[in-house]
Enzyme design. Sequence first.
Site, PDB file in Angstrom:
ATOM      1  N   GLU A 243      45.298  59.598  43.956  1.00 16.11           N
ATOM      2  CA  GLU A 243      45.577  58.515  45.005  1.00 16.11           C
ATOM      3  C   GLU A 243      46.853  58.517  45.781  1.00 16.11           C
ATOM      4  OE1 GLU A 243      45.054  55.399  42.167  1.00 16.11           O
ATOM      5  OE2 GLU A 243      42.774  55.247  42.625  1.00 16.11           O
TER       6      GLU A 243
ATOM      7  N   GLN B 224      44.282  51.357  27.610  1.00 11.68           N
ATOM      8  CA  GLN B 224      43.461  51.204  26.483  1.00 11.68           C
ATOM      9  C   GLN B 224      42.228  50.279  26.704  1.00 11.68           C
ATOM     10  OE1 GLN B 224      46.947  50.092  24.109  1.00 11.68           O
ATOM     11  NE2 GLN B 224      46.381  51.929  22.770  1.00 11.68           N
TER      12      GLN B 224
ATOM     13  N   GLU C 127      35.615  57.887  41.442  1.00 13.50           N
ATOM     14  CA  GLU C 127      35.950  56.945  40.485  1.00 13.50           C
ATOM     15  C   GLU C 127      35.380  55.619  40.720  1.00 13.50           C
ATOM     16  OE1 GLU C 127      40.112  56.159  39.363  1.00 13.50           O
ATOM     17  OE2 GLU C 127      40.710  58.443  39.647  1.00 13.50           O
TER      18      GLU C 127
HETATM   19  C1  GAL Z   1      42.652  54.417  39.346  1.00 14.14           C
HETATM   20  C2  GAL Z   1      43.345  55.730  39.102  1.00 14.14           C
HETATM   21  C3  GAL Z   1      42.799  56.148  37.612  1.00 14.14           C
HETATM   22  C4  GAL Z   1      42.697  54.894  36.612  1.00 14.14           C
HETATM   23  C5  GAL Z   1      41.956  53.908  37.311  1.00 14.14           C
HETATM   24  C6  GAL Z   1      41.759  52.580  36.300  1.00 14.14           C
HETATM   25  O1  GAL Z   1      43.468  53.920  40.306  1.00 14.14           O
HETATM   26  O2  GAL Z   1      43.210  56.696  39.920  1.00 14.14           O
HETATM   27  O3  GAL Z   1      43.438  57.186  37.145  1.00 14.14           O
HETATM   28  O4  GAL Z   1      44.174  54.475  36.378  1.00 14.14           O
HETATM   29  O5  GAL Z   1      42.540  53.466  38.423  1.00 14.14           O
HETATM   30  O6  GAL Z   1      41.125  51.741  37.045  1.00 14.14           O
END
Ligand code: GAL
Length: 695
Positions: free
Chosen positions: A182, A382, A333
């Site tokens: 990011e 967590q 993600e």
């Molecule tokens: C994203 C990040 C991940 C994780 C996730 C949690 O922004 O790239 O590593 O932290 O959020 O929602």
Amino acid sequence: MPSFGPLRVFLIFLAIQLAVAQTTLQNPKTIPSQIPNHDAILLGTDWYPEQWPESRWEEDLRLMEAAHIKVVRIAEFAWSRMEPSEGHYDFDWLGRAIAAANKHHIAVVLGTPTAAPPAWLTQAHPETLRVEEDGRRATHGNRAHGNASSQVYRQYCRQIAGQMARRFGKNPNVVGWQIDNEYGYALMSYDDATRKAFQEWLGKKYRTLDNLNARWTTSYWSQTYDSWSEIPIPVGPHNPGLMLEWKRFVTDTWNDYQNNQIEVIREFAEPRQFITGNLMGFFDGFDHYVISEPLTFVAWDDYVGSGHLDPAKNGLSHDLTRGFKQSNFWVIETQPGAVNWAGINNFLNEGEVRAMAWQAIAHGADEVGYWQWRSALNGQEQYHGTLLGADGTPVPLYEEVKQIGQEFASAQEALRGTTVVSQVALLNSYDSRWAIQFQKHNEKYDYVALLKSYYRPLYKLAQAIDVVSPYASLSNYKLVVAPDLNVLPKELADHLLDYVRAGGHLVLGPRSGMKDQFNSLLPQRQPGYLVDELGARVEQYYALDEDFPVSGEWGTGTVSTWAEQLEELTPGSKVLMRYGKSNGWLNGQPAVITRAYGKGRITYVGAILDDNLMTTAAEWMIRESGVRAPFATVPDGVEVSRRTGEGKDVFVLINFSAQTRRLTLPHPTRLLLTNRTSSVVELSPYGVEVLQVEP
Ligand code: GAL
């Protein structure tokens, strides 16, 4: 239940074939986000083998394979495991993880770990840590603490990325790379070296201080600079010219930061390995069109946060992301049910995660990856959603994700070589967005909400929308809508006029055509360089603290937040809407004006209209521009999208309403998810079906 007459559907299907024939031609033959020798669409997850004993990996991978997971992204925070001390690399464990994944037919994307520099590095070289706006250095132990503009930090980033690429650049099971994570949320360092770099960057761009002083009108408030070293990094409100240039400098800094890694990866990696970055939808830290440029394709992280999926907002974000490179993308993600960082981290409803996954595919994603597979036992996240519990066995959502995996596998061949093709474009401009945000003038003015207010009704009617940079080629679009083109320099005005002259319909929203590229007011009324062609101009703008009535060709309703008083300058321009009794100034004045120009048309909408008016406005725009939807009208709450390719036409139907919806098709059609041929599609709430139509 809304009716869906078979005759009407049939006629529209015939019309589709024409529209399809027109719009499939521009499809690329190969799509960079579809990996040769792999399924065309992939289910993925983000896995952290470094957090677990190696003896556990086999079970993780077995459970992934059972869920039809075909790709994992790994290593993006594992710097301290890969380089435990300076110059001592340990990649053996990573090699074993990649090989173990391969045994389970799971491909690997490697993330460079530069969002999490190790303690030995930040302690030995404190200048690699960011300095916050208040002058304090970031401390170790969170992420994104690296200083993106530090040459020392860049050197270390290049080393680790290069070492990884040397080791895995030819590994057959590594399909690609993700740079950083990011991009550090575009956080900058406010140290002296960064300030000097900014000043040098300005020096290259403006060449002389006289030029800079003139462009920024620095005679205002004694801002005149006599030396480059006097120019500050803006903190808080500042000169609008300086603030806009800072954003561009931030963009260039992160672009250089990624290119530093891309270059070294490319030196060692086979060309078949892609390079991507995980962006964040409407995040506005930098100009995404610039950042996307060197990437093979873009990926993004799609999180709902609190509440539930807003299909228009999420669809718009997908379409925005597809527009960064005008190509398919990955959702590398997304949330397995819930996040941990929102006000209320509620879980998505049963079925909602699946609907969300299919919406991503429908809008041009070729991968959907769940962050994360299993929670680390300690560390800051967590409580985040996962597919396995702390005990290492599946949570209830695992079965839903497994179903998604099965469905992706059965639909992937139909989706190979397909993408979204649209006749309508929404223009998104970071310059304009930033310029407005610096001086909102009405705290309720929301750039993204305004885009969405156009997107929602237009999407329903057009069933596909591209969100692109105003500088993109526009010739394939019948309708181009710029809800908020505040920064509109001459060169851009010419580009838009070329489009209109050739027959396009350009719709401009409020605040358009007010600023030049230096964020200076244009010495013309809005819409600046387009006044003559529109045959109208803005006499005065008003920030509204109450709603005002408006009526005309689009019906009767209200405007809120912002209203501009327009004036016709030529008899050829036509007033479509007028304000009712309001603040006196606006009473009876034009709110929307349109004019035929060249072979096309320009329309200016000077206010923020209520939702009902936006619906009728969108109907008018679609009609006036000759846009044809590829599918029949669908019941309320159902989203229909199309992916098309050579000899292929695939429709995705998703029911986002709370009631079951039934559609009757004109003839039996192949339904990929239920694996049957039928002319009836029944969609329960969050129900999805994928139709393969012979073009
Ligand atoms: C994203 C990040 C991940 C994780 C996730 C949690 O922004 O790239 O590593 O932290 O959020 O929602």
